[in-house]
Design a protein around this motif. Structure first.
Motif, PDB file in Angstrom:
ATOM      1  N   UNK A 193     -27.558   4.828 -69.762  1.00 48.31           N
ATOM      2  CA  UNK A 193     -26.283   4.321 -69.235  1.00 48.31           C
ATOM      3  C   UNK A 193     -25.773   5.040 -67.993  1.00 48.31           C
ATOM      4  N   UNK A 194     -25.845   6.376 -67.884  1.00 45.79           N
ATOM      5  CA  UNK A 194     -25.366   7.005 -66.637  1.00 45.79           C
ATOM      6  C   UNK A 194     -26.145   6.545 -65.410  1.00 45.79           C
ATOM      7  N   UNK A 195     -27.440   6.339 -65.546  1.00 42.24           N
ATOM      8  CA  UNK A 195     -28.245   5.862 -64.425  1.00 42.24           C
ATOM      9  C   UNK A 195     -27.887   4.421 -64.096  1.00 42.24           C
ATOM     10  N   UNK A 196     -27.663   3.601 -65.129  1.00 44.48           N
ATOM     11  CA  UNK A 196     -27.260   2.214 -64.887  1.00 44.48           C
ATOM     12  C   UNK A 196     -25.922   2.156 -64.166  1.00 44.48           C
ATOM     13  N   UNK A 197     -24.969   2.999 -64.574  1.00 40.73           N
ATOM     14  CA  UNK A 197     -23.662   3.016 -63.913  1.00 40.73           C
ATOM     15  C   UNK A 197     -23.787   3.422 -62.451  1.00 40.73           C
ATOM     16  N   UNK A 198     -24.625   4.419 -62.168  1.00 39.25           N
ATOM     17  CA  UNK A 198     -24.808   4.851 -60.786  1.00 39.25           C
ATOM     18  C   UNK A 198     -25.495   3.778 -59.956  1.00 39.25           C
ATOM     19  N   UNK A 199     -26.454   3.077 -60.544  1.00 41.49           N
ATOM     20  CA  UNK A 199     -27.123   1.992 -59.821  1.00 41.49           C
ATOM     21  C   UNK A 199     -26.152   0.875 -59.484  1.00 41.49           C
ATOM     22  N   UNK A 200     -25.273   0.529 -60.416  1.00 45.50           N
ATOM     23  CA  UNK A 200     -24.278  -0.518 -60.156  1.00 45.50           C
ATOM     24  C   UNK A 200     -23.360  -0.108 -59.014  1.00 45.50           C
ATOM     25  N   UNK A 201     -22.919   1.129 -59.020  1.00 46.75           N
ATOM     26  CA  UNK A 201     -22.014   1.581 -57.960  1.00 46.75           C
ATOM     27  C   UNK A 201     -22.711   1.600 -56.605  1.00 46.75           C
ATOM     28  N   UNK A 202     -23.983   1.976 -56.580  1.00 45.75           N
ATOM     29  CA  UNK A 202     -24.716   2.007 -55.307  1.00 45.75           C
ATOM     30  C   UNK A 202     -24.868   0.608 -54.743  1.00 45.75           C
ATOM     31  N   UNK A 203     -25.263  -0.340 -55.585  1.00 45.41           N
ATOM     32  CA  UNK A 203     -25.427  -1.721 -55.102  1.00 45.41           C
ATOM     33  C   UNK A 203     -24.094  -2.300 -54.665  1.00 45.41           C
ATOM     34  N   UNK A 204     -23.040  -2.046 -55.425  1.00 51.11           N
ATOM     35  CA  UNK A 204     -21.729  -2.582 -55.052  1.00 51.11           C
ATOM     36  C   UNK A 204     -21.256  -2.004 -53.718  1.00 51.11           C
ATOM     37  N   UNK A 205     -21.465  -0.703 -53.529  1.00 52.32           N
ATOM     38  CA  UNK A 205     -21.047  -0.076 -52.274  1.00 52.32           C
ATOM     39  C   UNK A 205     -21.853  -0.624 -51.096  1.00 52.32           C
ATOM     40  N   UNK A 206     -23.180  -0.778 -51.292  1.00 50.73           N
ATOM     41  CA  UNK A 206     -24.008  -1.284 -50.205  1.00 50.73           C
ATOM     42  C   UNK A 206     -23.650  -2.725 -49.858  1.00 50.73           C
ATOM     43  N   UNK A 207     -23.427  -3.563 -50.877  1.00 49.83           N
ATOM     44  CA  UNK A 207     -23.050  -4.951 -50.615  1.00 49.83           C
ATOM     45  C   UNK A 207     -21.689  -5.033 -49.929  1.00 49.83           C
ATOM     46  N   UNK A 208     -20.758  -4.196 -50.363  1.00 50.37           N
ATOM     47  CA  UNK A 208     -19.431  -4.212 -49.747  1.00 50.37           C
ATOM     48  C   UNK A 208     -19.500  -3.801 -48.286  1.00 50.37           C
ATOM     49  N   UNK A 209     -20.243  -2.744 -47.999  1.00 45.63           N
ATOM     50  CA  UNK A 209     -20.363  -2.308 -46.612  1.00 45.63           C
ATOM     51  C   UNK A 209     -21.088  -3.338 -45.757  1.00 45.63           C
ATOM     52  N   UNK A 210     -22.083  -3.987 -46.320  1.00 47.35           N
ATOM     53  CA  UNK A 210     -22.779  -5.042 -45.573  1.00 47.35           C
ATOM     54  C   UNK A 210     -21.841  -6.206 -45.289  1.00 47.35           C
ATOM     55  N   UNK A 211     -21.041  -6.543 -46.264  1.00 47.92           N
ATOM     56  CA  UNK A 211     -20.087  -7.640 -46.068  1.00 47.92           C
ATOM     57  C   UNK A 211     -19.028  -7.265 -45.036  1.00 47.92           C
ATOM     58  N   UNK A 212     -18.659  -5.985 -45.005  1.00 49.28           N
ATOM     59  CA  UNK A 212     -17.614  -5.561 -44.085  1.00 49.28           C
ATOM     60  C   UNK A 212     -18.132  -5.447 -42.642  1.00 49.28           C
ATOM     61  N   UNK A 213     -19.334  -4.876 -42.485  1.00 54.83           N
ATOM     62  CA  UNK A 213     -19.827  -4.588 -41.141  1.00 54.83           C
ATOM     63  C   UNK A 213     -20.720  -5.684 -40.574  1.00 54.83           C
ATOM     64  N   UNK A 214     -21.361  -6.459 -41.434  1.00 52.14           N
ATOM     65  CA  UNK A 214     -22.233  -7.536 -40.948  1.00 52.14           C
ATOM     66  C   UNK A 214     -22.064  -8.746 -41.854  1.00 52.14           C
ATOM     67  N   UNK A 215     -20.900  -9.390 -41.820  1.00 52.50           N
ATOM     68  CA  UNK A 215     -20.631 -10.513 -42.736  1.00 52.50           C
ATOM     69  C   UNK A 215     -21.552 -11.697 -42.455  1.00 52.50           C
ATOM     70  N   UNK A 216     -22.000 -12.313 -43.544  1.00 53.44           N
ATOM     71  CA  UNK A 216     -22.789 -13.524 -43.419  1.00 53.44           C
ATOM     72  C   UNK A 216     -24.277 -13.316 -43.281  1.00 53.44           C
ATOM     73  N   UNK A 217     -24.763 -12.084 -43.134  1.00 51.62           N
ATOM     74  CA  UNK A 217     -26.207 -11.868 -42.957  1.00 51.62           C
ATOM     75  C   UNK A 217     -26.882 -11.856 -44.324  1.00 51.62           C
ATOM     76  N   UNK A 218     -28.155 -12.237 -44.378  1.00 48.44           N
ATOM     77  CA  UNK A 218     -28.883 -12.183 -45.656  1.00 48.44           C
ATOM     78  C   UNK A 218     -29.041 -10.739 -46.133  1.00 48.44           C
ATOM     79  N   UNK A 219     -28.961 -10.566 -47.453  1.00 50.41           N
ATOM     80  CA  UNK A 219     -29.092  -9.249 -48.076  1.00 50.41           C
ATOM     81  C   UNK A 219     -30.107  -9.357 -49.212  1.00 50.41           C
ATOM     82  N   UNK A 220     -31.047  -8.414 -49.257  1.00 44.18           N
ATOM     83  CA  UNK A 220     -32.040  -8.346 -50.330  1.00 44.18           C
ATOM     84  C   UNK A 220     -31.728  -7.155 -51.226  1.00 44.18           C
TER      85      UNK A 220
END
Length: 466
Positions: A193-220
């Protein structure tokens, strides 16, 4: 001279077990056993003597391994307890600081993720002229606002902690992400569970920053397990999409330090191909069983089978390599006795995991021996088996004391009565066998109760240390 060499071998194996892994010890034991049997064969030993030397080498090695491992475990526990005692005063402050850090990180995730969605929805509603699009943007802002309220409520609950996280939360996060430009694949199953929680936070942060700095671009987004580690990769096609958030101090920079504290790593930067035309966040997080999985496999198997090797090797080796003044046993009697010794020691494999069934299996051998003797088989009496390797029952009773504590009080009584009956119905007893049974059972009960009490006291001491 022979016994001096045996003690030296036990001491060497114990020293290796104290400082090396189980795999290294096994290689040494295999080489030493091969050398001993080769010397015996070269000295003109019979095949039985060669086999006896091999059994003795295995049994003595198991004894040395048990001694070395026991000393190693005791030392590790003493050091762990001393470290805990020296740092116990700082635990409340560290716990409070960790809780403040968790709340700050969750508040940052809520503000950066959900409030960014509200801002985008409200801004779109103000600038578009199409009434339908304006309504959709307003509805999106409302949905995001409700999610903000729900997440802020969650932060006040006691179960908002990493020990409840799963990778399924990551699936839900990506599935509910605004827009359709996220390509997601997960090839990993359940993780801590601690690793799963950290993975969720990393993906959420990366997606948020991508949406903020480069909105509309494809994300993998790719989440996979490789070599005992969880690898999380988020890549977008926009320039500088998921850059480090240096404004609040709770973005990828903090996640990078948390990944390092967990034994992993987190990197963020422009993609290499094509150069500078995208941004990639890659985290490698340990799952707790990575590169040491094979080492633990060796250690677990040695720990489970070493008592069996000890219980078989020494008595069988002693029978096959008798002392110079002893008369060797006939081959037919050896052919029946060696399987009997193996069956008697085999339940030691489960004396830690299933102590009660293991003891029952060992004790059930004595009535079977008496039935075989009554049927006319030339089999060794059960009393002789007790004299050769009755210490196996002591080990099992000790394990029951450790595992079950005072609840295992019936185990010493069962061993005392069964072993006493095996001795009383032996060929050397004359007169009233039931009276002999009572006396011998009481005599056997003394060391058995001592072994069981030692296990109970050990379990109580461990509970206090915990």
């Amino acid at each position: 001279m022979w016994w001096a060499g045996s003690f030296a071998a036990v001491a060497v194996v114990a020293g290796l077990s104290f400082s090396c892994t189980a795999r290294v010890v096994l290689w040494f034991v295999a080489l030493a056993g091969a050398s001993a049997t080769t010397v015996t064969l070269a000295a003109g030993g019979t095949p039985g003597q060669v086999a006896g030397v091999a059994f003795l080498a295995a049994g003595l090695s198991a004894a040395g391994w048990a001694l070395g491992r026991s000393a190693r475990v005791r030392g590790a526990r003493r050091r762990a307890f001393a470290a805990y005692a020296s740092g116990a005063a700082a635990v409340p402050g560290l716990a409070a600081e960790a809780e403040r850090h968790r709340l700050a990180a969750d508040l940052h995730d809520t503000a950066a993720h959900r409030l960014t969605g509200i801002m985008i929805g409200a801004s779109s509603a103000l600038h578009v002229r199409d009434g339908r699009l304006t309504a959709e943007a307003g509805a999106h802002a409302v949905r995001e606002g409700r999610l903000v309220v729900a997440e802020l409520t969650r932060l006040t609950e006691l179960d908002a902690r990493a020990d409840h996280a799963r990778l399924a939360d990551l699936d839900a996060l990506v599935a509910g992400w605004p827009g359709r430009g996220v390509a997601y694949r997960r090839d990993a199953g359940d993780v801590p569970p601690p690793i799963a929680a950290l993975a969720v936070r990393i993906v959420r942060e990366a997606l948020t920053n991508s949406r903020r700095h480069a909105p509309g671009v494809p994300v993998d987004v790719l989440v996979r397990e490789h070599g005992g580690r969880l690898v999380v990769t988020v890549t977008d096609q926009g320039r500088g999409g998921a850059a480090f958030d240096a404004g609040s101090g709770c973005g990828l920079a903090v996640l990078q330090s948390e990944a390092a504290a967990a034994g992993g790593s987190l990197e963020a930067g422009p993609t290499a191909v094509p150069a500078g035309c995208g941004w990639r966040v890659r985290a490698v997080l340990p799952l707790g069983d990575g590169g040491s999985r094979r080492g633990r496999w060796w250690s677990e198997h040695v720990r489970n089978w070493a008592p069996v090797v000890l219980g078989v090797g020494i008595p069988v080796g002693g029978l096959l390599v008798p002392d110079p003044g002893d008369v060797p046993l006939p081959g037919k009697e050896l052919a029946l006795l060696v399987p009997l010794l193996i069956l008697h020691a085999l339940p030691l494999r489960w004396h830690l995991a299933r102590p009660v069934p293991a003891l029952a299996a060992t004790l059930s051998l004595y009535p079977l021996i008496e039935l075989a003797r009554v049927s006319g088989w030339p089999i060794t009496p059960g009393g002789d088996l007790v004299l050769w390797c009755g210490w196996i029952e002591l080990i099992m009773v000790y394990g029951i004391g450790v595992a079950r504590g005072p609840r295992g009080v019936l185990a010493p009584l069962a061993v005392g009565s069964t072993v006493g009956a095996a001795l009383a119905w032996g060929p050397g007893i004359v007169g009233n066998r039931f009276a002999a049974w009572a006396v011998l059972s009481a005599f056997v009960l003394v060391p058995v109760v001592i072994a069981w009490a030692a296990g109970v006291l050990l379990a109580a001491g461990r509970a206090r240390r915990r």
